[in-house]
Design a protein around this motif. Structure first.
Motif, short mmCIF file in Angstrom:
data_model
loop_
_atom_site.label_atom_id
_atom_site.label_comp_id
_atom_site.label_asym_id
_atom_site.label_seq_id
_atom_site.Cartn_x
_atom_site.Cartn_y
_atom_site.Cartn_z
N ALA A 40 0.95 -1.09 -0.24
CA ALA A 40 0.04 0.10 -0.12
C ALA A 40 0.97 1.21 0.07
CB ALA A 40 -0.91 -0.06 1.18
N ARG A 41 2.04 1.44 0.73
CA ARG A 41 2.90 2.32 0.74
C ARG A 41 3.52 2.67 -0.70
NH1 ARG A 41 7.44 3.75 1.02
NH2 ARG A 41 8.74 5.01 2.58
N ILE A 42 3.81 1.76 -1.27
CA ILE A 42 4.55 1.93 -2.71
C ILE A 42 3.24 2.36 -3.69
CG2 ILE A 42 5.24 0.81 -4.80
CD1 ILE A 42 7.48 1.15 -2.37
N LEU A 45 2.77 6.08 -2.80
CA LEU A 45 3.95 6.86 -3.36
C LEU A 45 3.54 7.09 -4.89
CD1 LEU A 45 6.71 8.19 -2.29
CD2 LEU A 45 7.76 5.85 -2.80
N GLY A 46 3.05 6.16 -5.84
CA GLY A 46 2.81 6.48 -7.04
C GLY A 46 1.81 7.35 -7.14
N GLY A 47 0.91 7.40 -6.46
CA GLY A 47 -0.45 8.38 -6.69
C GLY A 47 0.16 9.90 -5.94
N TRP A 48 0.91 9.81 -5.14
CA TRP A 48 1.56 10.95 -4.85
C TRP A 48 2.44 11.65 -5.98
CZ3 TRP A 48 6.46 13.18 -4.54
CH2 TRP A 48 6.60 14.15 -3.88
N ALA A 49 3.08 10.73 -6.52
CA ALA A 49 3.94 11.47 -7.54
C ALA A 49 3.05 11.76 -8.56
CB ALA A 49 5.03 9.99 -8.20
N ASN A 80 15.67 6.44 -2.85
CA ASN A 80 15.09 6.76 -4.15
C ASN A 80 14.22 5.81 -4.70
OD1 ASN A 80 16.33 9.19 -4.73
ND2 ASN A 80 18.28 8.27 -5.26
N TYR A 81 13.24 6.03 -5.20
CA TYR A 81 12.38 5.07 -5.83
C TYR A 81 12.27 5.40 -7.48
CZ TYR A 81 10.95 3.89 -1.16
OH TYR A 81 10.93 3.60 0.09
N ARG A 82 12.10 4.41 -8.07
CA ARG A 82 11.83 4.63 -9.66
C ARG A 82 10.65 3.69 -9.81
NH1 ARG A 82 16.37 2.34 -12.95
NH2 ARG A 82 17.52 4.30 -12.28
N LEU A 83 9.49 4.29 -10.08
CA LEU A 83 8.14 3.51 -10.17
C LEU A 83 7.51 3.88 -11.58
CD1 LEU A 83 6.69 5.27 -6.97
CD2 LEU A 83 7.92 3.26 -7.15
N PRO A 97 2.52 4.69 -20.32
CA PRO A 97 3.20 4.63 -19.05
C PRO A 97 4.22 5.76 -18.51
CG PRO A 97 3.79 2.84 -20.30
CD PRO A 97 2.97 3.59 -21.39
N TYR A 98 4.27 6.09 -17.51
CA TYR A 98 4.91 7.02 -16.84
C TYR A 98 6.08 6.27 -16.20
CZ TYR A 98 2.18 10.69 -19.18
OH TYR A 98 1.75 11.33 -20.12
N VAL A 99 7.34 7.13 -15.81
CA VAL A 99 8.32 6.79 -14.85
C VAL A 99 8.52 7.97 -13.88
CG1 VAL A 99 10.83 6.08 -14.55
CG2 VAL A 99 9.62 5.38 -16.44
N ALA A 100 8.23 7.78 -12.69
CA ALA A 100 8.49 8.65 -11.77
C ALA A 100 9.75 8.25 -10.94
CB ALA A 100 7.25 8.93 -10.68
N VAL A 101 10.57 9.23 -10.49
CA VAL A 101 11.58 9.01 -9.51
C VAL A 101 11.30 10.19 -8.55
CG1 VAL A 101 14.07 9.10 -9.14
CG2 VAL A 101 13.19 8.57 -11.17
N VAL A 102 11.10 9.15 -7.10
CA VAL A 102 10.93 10.06 -6.09
C VAL A 102 12.03 9.89 -4.92
CG1 VAL A 102 9.17 10.21 -4.21
CG2 VAL A 102 8.26 9.67 -6.42
#
Length: 123
Positions: A40-42, A45-49, A80-83, A97-102
């Motif tokens: 759920a946390r991941i 994090l994707g929704g937040w990104a 760092n997360y690459r989502l 699709p998109y790639v987000a780095v957080v």
């Protein structure tokens, strides 16, 4: 003599510790797969990104978060997360699709969107 033996044991211990992560297929400081994409946390994090990308005008307002489909993490002074994000356009059709780095540092309550861009096909 005892001092030389102690130094030898210390050097062997350090060598084994340094080789350990490489044996597991990880490079120290490198990216590794996120073990549980359903976490759920991941997903949060994707929704937040995506929300942050809209706010920074890196994504259209009509883009809607569906889920994180794949991801990697990298230990730094935080994480760092690459989502890889599956999203839908305003009409509900699948968007590319998109790639987000957080970057996240939990103990300082820091979270920052480093990049957000379309994923290269075949991600």
């Amino acid at each position: 003599m005892a001092r030389s033996l102690l130094l030898l044991v210390l050097l062997i211990t350090l060598a084994v510790a340094a080789v350990g992560p490489a044996r597991a297929g990880r490079v120290l400081g490198g990216w590794s797969p996120i073990p549980d994409m359903g976490d759920a946390r991941i997903q949060e994090l994707g929704g937040w990104a995506l929300a942050q990308a809209k706010q920074e005008r890196l994504a259209s307002d009509g883009l809607r978060f569906r889920r994180v489909v794949r991801g990697e993490q990298q230990v730094v002074s935080g994480m760092n997360y690459r989502l890889y994000i599956d999203a839908a356009d305003a009409s509900g059709r699948s968007a590319p699709p998109y790639v987000a780095v957080v970057y996240e540092q939990v103990w300082t309550n820091t979270r920052q969107l480093t990049s957000f861009k379309p994923a290269i096909r075949g991600y």
